[in-house]
Enzyme design. Sequence first.
Site, mmCIF file in Angstrom:
data_model
loop_
_atom_site.group_PDB
_atom_site.id
_atom_site.type_symbol
_atom_site.label_atom_id
_atom_site.label_comp_id
_atom_site.label_asym_id
_atom_site.label_seq_id
_atom_site.Cartn_x
_atom_site.Cartn_y
_atom_site.Cartn_z
ATOM 1 N N HIS A 18 0.839 -1.206 0.000
ATOM 2 C CA HIS A 18 0.000 0.000 0.000
ATOM 3 C C HIS A 18 0.872 1.253 0.000
ATOM 4 O O HIS A 18 0.594 2.219 -0.718
ATOM 5 C CB HIS A 18 -0.892 0.044 1.254
ATOM 6 C CG HIS A 18 -1.906 -1.047 1.371
ATOM 7 N ND1 HIS A 18 -1.972 -1.878 2.460
ATOM 8 C CD2 HIS A 18 -2.908 -1.446 0.545
ATOM 9 C CE1 HIS A 18 -2.991 -2.731 2.312
ATOM 10 N NE2 HIS A 18 -3.562 -2.501 1.145
ATOM 11 N N LYS A 42 -18.149 -6.598 7.378
ATOM 12 C CA LYS A 42 -16.808 -7.196 7.268
ATOM 13 C C LYS A 42 -16.216 -7.422 8.645
ATOM 14 O O LYS A 42 -16.418 -6.619 9.558
ATOM 15 C CB LYS A 42 -15.885 -6.233 6.494
ATOM 16 C CG LYS A 42 -15.685 -6.621 5.042
ATOM 17 C CD LYS A 42 -14.524 -5.841 4.435
ATOM 18 C CE LYS A 42 -14.232 -6.312 3.029
ATOM 19 N NZ LYS A 42 -13.152 -5.548 2.398
ATOM 20 N N ARG A 91 -1.971 -6.119 -8.333
ATOM 21 C CA ARG A 91 -0.808 -6.998 -8.168
ATOM 22 C C ARG A 91 -0.722 -8.003 -9.300
ATOM 23 O O ARG A 91 0.304 -8.182 -9.915
ATOM 24 C CB ARG A 91 -0.895 -7.747 -6.828
ATOM 25 C CG ARG A 91 -0.580 -6.856 -5.642
ATOM 26 C CD ARG A 91 -1.098 -7.431 -4.361
ATOM 27 N NE ARG A 91 -2.564 -7.423 -4.342
ATOM 28 C CZ ARG A 91 -3.294 -7.642 -3.275
ATOM 29 N NH1 ARG A 91 -2.716 -7.918 -2.141
ATOM 30 N NH2 ARG A 91 -4.611 -7.596 -3.325
ATOM 31 N N SER A 129 -2.460 -7.914 2.815
ATOM 32 C CA SER A 129 -2.873 -7.841 4.222
ATOM 33 C C SER A 129 -3.312 -9.214 4.705
ATOM 34 O O SER A 129 -3.105 -9.565 5.874
ATOM 35 C CB SER A 129 -4.024 -6.845 4.397
ATOM 36 O OG SER A 129 -3.626 -5.550 4.041
HETATM 37 P P1 ADP Z 1 -9.842 -4.052 -0.024
HETATM 38 O O1 ADP Z 1 -10.507 -4.785 1.098
HETATM 39 O O2 ADP Z 1 -10.636 -2.871 -0.504
HETATM 40 O O3 ADP Z 1 -9.344 -4.901 -1.159
HETATM 41 P P2 ADP Z 1 -7.049 -3.742 0.740
HETATM 42 O O4 ADP Z 1 -6.547 -2.970 1.907
HETATM 43 O O5 ADP Z 1 -6.815 -5.214 0.726
HETATM 44 O O6 ADP Z 1 -8.585 -3.371 0.676
HETATM 45 O O7 ADP Z 1 -6.453 -3.154 -0.607
HETATM 46 C C1 ADP Z 1 -6.627 -1.798 -0.950
HETATM 47 C C2 ADP Z 1 -6.029 -1.589 -2.346
HETATM 48 O O8 ADP Z 1 -4.624 -1.790 -2.298
HETATM 49 C C3 ADP Z 1 -6.554 -2.537 -3.418
HETATM 50 O O9 ADP Z 1 -6.643 -1.834 -4.646
HETATM 51 C C4 ADP Z 1 -5.487 -3.591 -3.506
HETATM 52 O O10 ADP Z 1 -5.462 -4.207 -4.781
HETATM 53 C C5 ADP Z 1 -4.257 -2.738 -3.281
HETATM 54 N N1 ADP Z 1 -3.119 -3.501 -2.791
HETATM 55 C C6 ADP Z 1 -3.043 -4.313 -1.721
HETATM 56 N N2 ADP Z 1 -1.825 -4.845 -1.590
HETATM 57 C C7 ADP Z 1 -1.092 -4.357 -2.635
HETATM 58 C C8 ADP Z 1 0.271 -4.562 -3.090
HETATM 59 N N3 ADP Z 1 1.112 -5.381 -2.464
HETATM 60 N N4 ADP Z 1 0.662 -3.893 -4.200
HETATM 61 C C9 ADP Z 1 -0.209 -3.092 -4.855
HETATM 62 N N5 ADP Z 1 -1.477 -2.874 -4.486
HETATM 63 C C10 ADP Z 1 -1.920 -3.497 -3.392
#
Ligand code: ADP
Length: 154
Positions: A18, A42, A91, A129
């Site tokens: 992130h 959630k 990703r 995450s």
């Molecule tokens: P959500 O529950 O909305 O998917 P996340 O916190 O998992 O929330 O992800 C938020 C955003 O960050 C999403 O667009 C996800 O694809 C992106 N994201 C998560 N991890 C990575 C990473 N390692 N590299 C690039 N983007 C990421």
Amino acid sequence: MSRIALFPGSFDPVTVGHVDIVLRSAHLFDKLVIGVGNNSAKQYMFPLQDRIDWIRRTFSGDPRIEVISYTGLTVECCKEIGARFILRGLRAAPDFEYERSIAQMNRYMDQLIETVFMLSSPQFAPVSSTVVRDIIRHGGDVSTFVPEAVSSGL
Ligand code: ADP
């Protein structure tokens, strides 16, 4: 008109993936607002306030970046804060399929808001995450995968 982007997500917890997306895209916008989702349907591992505090501490001192919490529809949050852009990270192919349908539904709901995608840097592509939470549950060390604010606050 200033270019405000909303980066919505669960950030449960925020990871180096992130952080990479935020830092690489911040210069594209006048303001980047990180929207930490608070969705009652959630189940989060970490309380909303921790998820927010860790992001605030990670980007403290960067005036381009703001952190808020939001509930409800992402496009409604955009309208409230004057954001014309939604930022999301990609990703790999499964992210694309998921993100495509959400972005197209958001566009259906509000055609003035554009979703902007940024590809993960290769070294951060495996970081999620979900995996970080699994490692934490099993007592492993996640300090390589999360910003210092998270690893020092666990
Ligand atoms: P959500 O529950 O909305 O998917 P996340 O916190 O998992 O929330 O992800 C938020 C955003 O960050 C999403 O667009 C996800 O694809 C992106 N994201 C998560 N991890 C990575 C990473 N390692 N590299 C690039 N983007 C990421």
